[in-house]
Design an enzyme around this catalytic site. Sequence first.
Site, short mmCIF file in Angstrom:
data_model
loop_
_atom_site.label_atom_id
_atom_site.label_comp_id
_atom_site.label_asym_id
_atom_site.label_seq_id
_atom_site.Cartn_x
_atom_site.Cartn_y
_atom_site.Cartn_z
N GLY A 94 -4.43 28.55 -7.14
CA GLY A 94 -2.99 28.68 -6.82
C GLY A 94 -2.57 30.06 -7.28
O GLY A 94 -2.11 30.24 -8.40
N THR A 95 -2.74 31.02 -6.39
CA THR A 95 -2.53 32.42 -6.81
C THR A 95 -1.06 32.76 -7.04
O THR A 95 -0.76 33.77 -7.66
CB THR A 95 -3.15 33.38 -5.79
OG1 THR A 95 -2.72 32.98 -4.49
CG2 THR A 95 -4.66 33.36 -5.86
N ASN A 96 -0.15 31.89 -6.57
CA ASN A 96 1.26 32.15 -6.87
C ASN A 96 1.50 31.94 -8.36
O ASN A 96 2.02 32.81 -9.05
CB ASN A 96 2.18 31.20 -6.09
CG ASN A 96 1.95 31.26 -4.61
OD1 ASN A 96 1.52 32.29 -4.09
ND2 ASN A 96 2.21 30.17 -3.91
N ASP A 97 1.11 30.77 -8.83
CA ASP A 97 1.29 30.50 -10.25
C ASP A 97 0.35 31.35 -11.09
O ASP A 97 0.71 31.79 -12.18
CB ASP A 97 1.05 29.01 -10.55
CG ASP A 97 2.33 28.21 -10.39
OD1 ASP A 97 3.36 28.66 -10.92
OD2 ASP A 97 2.31 27.16 -9.73
N CYS A 142 -5.18 28.73 -2.23
CA CYS A 142 -4.05 28.16 -1.47
C CYS A 142 -2.71 28.79 -1.82
O CYS A 142 -1.67 28.32 -1.37
CB CYS A 142 -4.01 26.65 -1.60
SG CYS A 142 -3.69 26.10 -3.27
N GLU A 197 -4.61 27.62 -11.71
CA GLU A 197 -3.41 28.46 -11.58
C GLU A 197 -2.82 28.89 -12.91
O GLU A 197 -1.71 29.42 -12.95
CB GLU A 197 -2.37 27.80 -10.67
CG GLU A 197 -2.12 26.35 -10.92
CD GLU A 197 -1.23 25.69 -9.86
OE1 GLU A 197 -0.64 26.38 -9.02
OE2 GLU A 197 -1.12 24.46 -9.90
N HIS A 217 12.40 56.93 21.42
CA HIS A 217 12.12 56.64 20.02
C HIS A 217 12.21 55.15 19.69
O HIS A 217 11.30 54.55 19.11
CB HIS A 217 13.08 57.44 19.14
CG HIS A 217 12.90 57.18 17.69
ND1 HIS A 217 13.67 56.29 17.00
CD2 HIS A 217 11.98 57.66 16.82
CE1 HIS A 217 13.26 56.25 15.75
NE2 HIS A 217 12.24 57.07 15.61
N ARG A 234 -2.24 17.45 -2.74
CA ARG A 234 -1.97 17.73 -4.14
C ARG A 234 -0.96 16.72 -4.67
O ARG A 234 0.10 16.53 -4.08
CB ARG A 234 -1.40 19.13 -4.29
CG ARG A 234 -1.14 19.47 -5.74
CD ARG A 234 -0.67 20.87 -5.89
NE ARG A 234 0.72 20.99 -5.51
CZ ARG A 234 1.35 22.16 -5.45
NH1 ARG A 234 0.70 23.28 -5.70
NH2 ARG A 234 2.61 22.21 -5.12
N ARG A 275 1.55 19.93 -0.13
CA ARG A 275 2.38 19.82 -1.34
C ARG A 275 3.21 18.55 -1.22
O ARG A 275 4.18 18.53 -0.46
CB ARG A 275 3.31 21.03 -1.44
CG ARG A 275 2.63 22.35 -1.69
CD ARG A 275 3.69 23.45 -1.66
NE ARG A 275 3.26 24.69 -2.27
CZ ARG A 275 2.92 25.79 -1.59
NH1 ARG A 275 2.94 25.78 -0.28
NH2 ARG A 275 2.57 26.89 -2.23
C1 PEP Z 1 0.31 28.36 -6.22
O1 PEP Z 1 0.81 28.30 -7.34
O2 PEP Z 1 -0.27 29.36 -5.76
C2 PEP Z 1 0.39 27.19 -5.33
C3 PEP Z 1 -0.23 27.19 -4.17
O3 PEP Z 1 1.20 26.16 -5.72
P1 PEP Z 1 2.81 26.23 -5.61
O4 PEP Z 1 3.14 27.45 -4.84
O5 PEP Z 1 3.20 24.98 -4.94
O6 PEP Z 1 3.20 26.28 -7.04
MG MG Z 2 1.35 26.32 -8.15
#
Ligand code: PEP
Ligand code: MG
Length: 754
Positions: free
Chosen positions: A639-642, A705, A618, A321, A482, A427
């Site tokens: 900036g898909t995080n923000d 990004c 973003e 297993h 950036r 960054r």
């Molecule tokens: C984001 O916001 O997706 C991004 C790439 O910028 P950071 O993560 O540095 O805010």
């Molecule tokens: Mg960002």
Amino acid sequence: CYRRLLQMFGETVLGIPKEKFDEIFEEVKRRRGLKYDIELNVDDLKEIVEKFKRVIREESGRDFPQDPWEQLKLAIEAVFKSWYTPRAVVYRKTNKISDDLYTAVNIQAMVFGNIGKNSWTGVVFTRNPSTGEKELYGEYLDQAQGEDVVAGIRTPKPISKLKEEAPHLYEELKNICELLERHYKDIQDVEFTIEDGKLYILQTRAGKRTARAAVKIAVSMAKEGLISIEEALMMVQPEQLFQLLHPQIDPKFDAKPIARGLPASPGAATGKAIFDVDEAAELGGKGEAVILVRPETSPEDIHGVLASRGVLTSRGGMTCHAAVVARGMGKPAVVGCEAIRIDVEAKKFTVNGVEVKEGDIITIDGTTGNVYLGEVPMVEAEVTGELGELLAWTDEVRTLGVRANADTPEAAAKARAFGAQGIGLCRTERMFNAPDRLPIVQQMILSWKEDRKQILEKLKPLQKEDFKQIFRAMAGYPVTIRLLDLPLHEFLPRLEELVEEVTRLRLTGGNPEELKVKERMLKRVMELTEHNPMMGHRGCRLGIRHPEIYQMQTRAIFEAATELVKEEDLKIYVEVMLPLVSSASELAYLRKIVEETAEEVMKEAGVRVPYLIGTMIEVPRAALTADQIAQYAEFFSFGTNDLTQTTFAFSRDDAEAKFMAYYLENKILPYNPFEILDRDGVGKLIKMAVELGRKARKDLKIGICGEHGGEPSSIEFFHQIGIDYVSCSPYRVPVARLAAAQAKIREKQRNKQG
Ligand code: PEP
Ligand code: MG
């Protein structure tokens, strides 16, 4: 057989804990001084059967049903019910299988590998699931039932032995395996039983394999002409490549292992030895590096395995297993390490006089089977051999570009080695994280306007040197830099600590000079402290309020680029990116500053470097007004995080620690939108912004990004909506290359189907 029926029915159908049966079984064996179950005689078995029946009655409140039809009916029901056992739920979650599907029930006649002489049972893979080598690979037991092989009760024999014991049966098995592989076009994991000289195939399924084997099998099958290149590309899961790039033990390292077991799942891992499954799950869940150490594992232990970096067991073979599960998860595992004596109660193991207690650091190497005390030096993996070939194929197929997020020269070099076609996000604030720079940055933030210029002059040469090295590593490819997006709260001294220190200095009458400095700092920190730092004075807002920062950075970028062109004749493509823009006017304002500075530097240097100025998208307002913004941007990078943070109004600093787990458990959200792009909301905004942007500027370059740029299902979406490239961390570049190729192949398949 009857003993086994009672036990398995009791456990699986009636839900009686396994230990209840094991205790009785082990007690009889111990009393009779026996090692293996096949040594038990008829009287022993009669005794065990009676005791098992009693356990069933006591534990389930009913007698074992003697009517086979009733047994069958209850067994079928148990299979259907098993869909909701914690084990199945965890499995589906890990493998992203929907809970809304159903399970099927297969009913087969029983064959008996334990009937007597000329009877065997085993598991065989059509290729080696660890290395991908083309060879029959597996193991079998004399006079046993299938369960005994996987449970690791007796140590089985390698399948090559069957060639000696029963050559014609081995040949027959081999032929069937080849047929199955040709038919399913994939490596098969086959369970077989030989009942008194007659071979039966009980089951075949696609074999779980290590990442290394997955790549080798796909590439070799394509070369053997069994499958096409596109089929080969679809056979490897992008995430597996991530595992493959895990560090390995440095081959130059020649310390002595404390033990050696079977190399069940390759890769190396270091962590605290933990002997309790729940504890491993808890510590691992908190992000601690844990190696789960057990005599063996069972499906009930899956949560502990999941949370551990690796698994070490003292029992079991290559198909036990722990081995199968670890390979499937891409975790290193050493199994059947019989030399170690595990005391689960005392939470320790001993081997050759060495004692390893709970929490002691050990390293396991699933490629060699070695176990080491303490931490061992590791080396980075390389893209060579079959992996290189597979990745080269992805480049022929995919249309989506892949760049890397890299802030250091080392990361840039790594990204190139993994096949990134440029940097999509550097960054610049991350370049300030080095211990020798942080104080200068803090000084800059805290300084009043008059001395900020001076401090910036100190930072410029450092930035310039970094840019030079990054440009050099990426010569010939675009580099998106950036300008500063400084989350002030991450760089400032903590307010509470400052208050405490100032109070202490005041009360103790400490050094007056120190007190003055701290008071000044406290005043500034109080001025700068924000209620919502993520929505605060960051990104381009900081650049607009303090243009001298962006001017310094633009100077550093263009001085670096022009010097490299002049001195080293390198091809440099600069892309200057402005963060957190929400209106075209912000961008217009900053664009002018960047352009003027860049032109000034190039004029001074007497050379030109091709450059673009663009923006991150973003915040929703930027997406909504993308056509206006595109007037001032030659490229967009999402900036898909923000953008996830701002679209959901979920703080990216807090959401995951506070409520996300509850949301996911209760299916309020189907997945964490910070990991997998939310197509319905965030995706819709991106799609709209792409269309608006391109309407305003036909040749607008568009990238991604945020973290989603390295996540396969999000990559598929980005491909579908016509993004030009994704950018992700260097280690995810191979993942993104494969995911992008798969997105293209799926699109072709869909188009073909009309
Ligand atoms: C984001 O916001 O997706 C991004 C790439 O910028 P950071 O993560 O540095 O805010
Ligand atoms: Mg960002």
